[in-house]
Enzyme design. Structure first.
Site, short mmCIF file in Angstrom:
data_model
loop_
_atom_site.label_atom_id
_atom_site.label_comp_id
_atom_site.label_asym_id
_atom_site.label_seq_id
_atom_site.Cartn_x
_atom_site.Cartn_y
_atom_site.Cartn_z
CD GLU A 164 -3.02 -0.86 2.30
OE1 GLU A 164 -2.87 0.04 3.14
OE2 GLU A 164 -4.01 -1.61 2.30
CD GLU A 372 -3.61 -5.77 4.30
OE1 GLU A 372 -4.44 -4.93 4.72
OE2 GLU A 372 -2.39 -5.59 4.33
C1 BGP Z 1 -4.25 -1.84 5.58
C2 BGP Z 1 -2.88 -2.22 6.07
C3 BGP Z 1 -2.88 -3.20 7.19
C4 BGP Z 1 -4.02 -3.05 8.17
C5 BGP Z 1 -5.35 -2.80 7.48
C6 BGP Z 1 -6.48 -2.43 8.42
O1 BGP Z 1 -4.20 -0.54 5.09
O2 BGP Z 1 -2.11 -2.75 5.04
O3 BGP Z 1 -1.62 -3.17 7.79
O4 BGP Z 1 -3.74 -2.19 9.18
O5 BGP Z 1 -5.25 -1.78 6.53
O6 BGP Z 1 -6.38 -1.10 8.75
P1 BGP Z 1 -6.80 -0.52 10.15
O7 BGP Z 1 -5.98 -1.26 11.14
O8 BGP Z 1 -6.48 0.93 10.08
O9 BGP Z 1 -8.25 -0.77 10.29
#
Ligand code: BGP
Length: 454
Positions: A164, A372
């Protein structure tokens, strides 16, 4: 639901969010280790110092993965754990940790899918030359990537260079919400180019070293939809889509930048350092696949309220209803029309399907992994049982979208739920949970299987 036999079913984590052991066995600080110590930056001052303590409990965690039937595990390598100074001496204890983890996975028939950079730049490089603000960081990243390919490439055949870029760059350089916490849009664009070059150099190094696996990059996938049919909202959507989609995906999958958008941002912020040699390098290093992290779409409206994105934590949790860093557009929160999570992220499996169609339409037959996808929630606990029914429902609905895409001929090769275990949410502490496994923070980080695990 039916999926191809070689489809990779997995779950993901990232080093800083799960490992802990932030200063053990020769590891040096990353920019996150320093950033979380600045008062007010993270939720209630939470840090990843201990996180889920995966560094010490990886064996137990891999056993749990095996028991669940996980086919693949996506994790990241902490750069300052293996190269404390960024590009100097190798920390063999750090190498040993990842080597042991990989062996443990393979012994249990779990395929490792490795991310090189999930945001934890060695602080030493930030101090030495401003990290990604300098071309020197491209060389340092190549050194790091080569080291990982050399030490782990015999056993790891799936690599993601960066996770990302849009998030660490926008939050790091335009809204002050991630390290190095600057507010300078020109730098955001310049850094994005240097990171693309670092990615390209790692891809070429990987191939030149004769590795047999595949290498790609993971981007955020957030399809943008104009909130109304007005010309204003449509124009706002052009800005949002050009930045979030074309600016980031084109250099990786086409080896070029979207011309009209580049012209517009250079007119506003100044000429970027992008040479012809750079563009040839990008063209020569097309990724083998694209990883996408999908959580939500964006409903886009013109920013006619002239609201400014502030630097506070609450404005930077990616919830719907925030102005963009550039002030040209904003996302809309509309609870009457759309469904949302507790953190105001829209739940919309159709947009995941649409995201894959858009990638297919613009870049052709590129293999895709969903690296993800998941539900951030505060899970219901009843008599020590973790009842995360909403997560099961969320994942099921998104898998239907995946199946549809496959039926239409899109080369979707795997799905990784975020996250394997409850871990640190960058700006939301441990309150926002995503895992199949609960970590009891009041009871020595004991692992408890959730309903979604069982
Ligand atoms: C993505 C990242 C992850 C994770 C996920 C959830 O952007 O790659 O590392 O954190 O988001 O985000 P959050 O924890 O802010 O809900």
């Amino acid at each position: 639901m039916s999926f191809p036999a070689d489809f990779l079913w997995g779950a993901a984590t990232a080093a800083y969010q799960v490992e802990g052991a932030w200063n053990e066995d020769g590891k040096a600080p990353s920019i996150w280790d320093e950033f979380v110590r600045i008062p007010g930056k993270t939720f209630e001052g939470t840090t990843g110092d201990i996180a889920a303590d995966h560094y010490h409990r990886y064996k137990e965690d891999v056993q749990l993965m095996a028991e669940m039937g996980l086919k693949s595990y996506r994790f990241s390598i902490s750069w300052p754990r293996v190269l404390p100074e960024g590009d100097g001496a190798v920390n063999e204890q750090g190498i040993e940790f990842y080597s042991n983890l990989i062996n443990e996975l393979l012994t249990n028939d779990i395929i490792p899918f490795v991310t090189l950079y999930h945001w934890d730049l060695p602080q030493a490089l930030q101090d030495e030359f401003g990290g990604w603000e300098s071309r020197q960081c491209i060389d340092a990243f190549e050194t790091f990537a080569r080291l990982c390919f050399e030490r782990f490439g015999d056993r790891v055949h799936h690599w993601i260079t960066f996770n990302e870029p849009i998030i660490f760059q926008t939050f790091g350089y335009a809204t002050e919400a991630h390290p190095p916490a600057k507010r300078d849009p020109f730098l955001l664009y310049q850094v994005s180019h240097y990171v693309n070059l670092a990615h390209a150099r790692a891809v070429l190094a990987y191939r030149e070293m004769g590795n047999k696996g595949e290498i790609g990059l993971t981007h955020v996938s957030q399809p943008c939809y104009a909130y109304t049919n007005s010309d204003e909202d449509k124009e706002a959507t052009w800005w949002a889509e050009s930045f979030g989609f074309h600016w980031y995906y084109d250099p990786i999958l086409k080896g070029e930048y979207p011309a009209e958008y580049r012209k517009a941002i250079e007119a506003q912020y100044g000429k970027l350092d992008i040479t012809d040699d750079d563009l040839s390098l990008l063209k020569s290093a097309r990724s083998d696949f694209i990883g996408i992290n999908y959580y939500q779409p964006a409903r886009i409206a013109a920013n006619n309220q002239q609201a400014e994105r502030t630097a506070d934590r609450e404005s930077n949790t990616s919830a719907a209803g925030t102005p963009s860093f550039c002030g040209r557009y904003r996302t809309v929160l509309d609870t009457d029309q759309f469904e949302y999570t507790r953190w105001n992220w829209e739940i919309c499996p159709d947009a995941l399907h649409d995201a894959m169609k858009r990638i297919h339409a613009r870049y052709g037959d590129i293999p895709i992994y969903i690296t993800e996808n998941g539900l951030g929630d505060e899970d219901l606990v009843v008599n020590d049982e973790i009842l995360d029914e909403p997560r099961i429902d969320y994942i099921r609905r998104h898998l239907f979208a995946c199946q549809q895409a496959i039926e239409e001929g899109i080369k979707l090769k795997g799905y990784y739920a975020w996250s394997w275990i409850d871990l640190l949410s960058w700006l939301n502490g441990y309150k926002k949970q995503y895992g199949f496994v609960y970590v009891d923070r009041d009871n020595k980080l004991k692992r408890i299987k959730k309903q979604s695990y069982l």
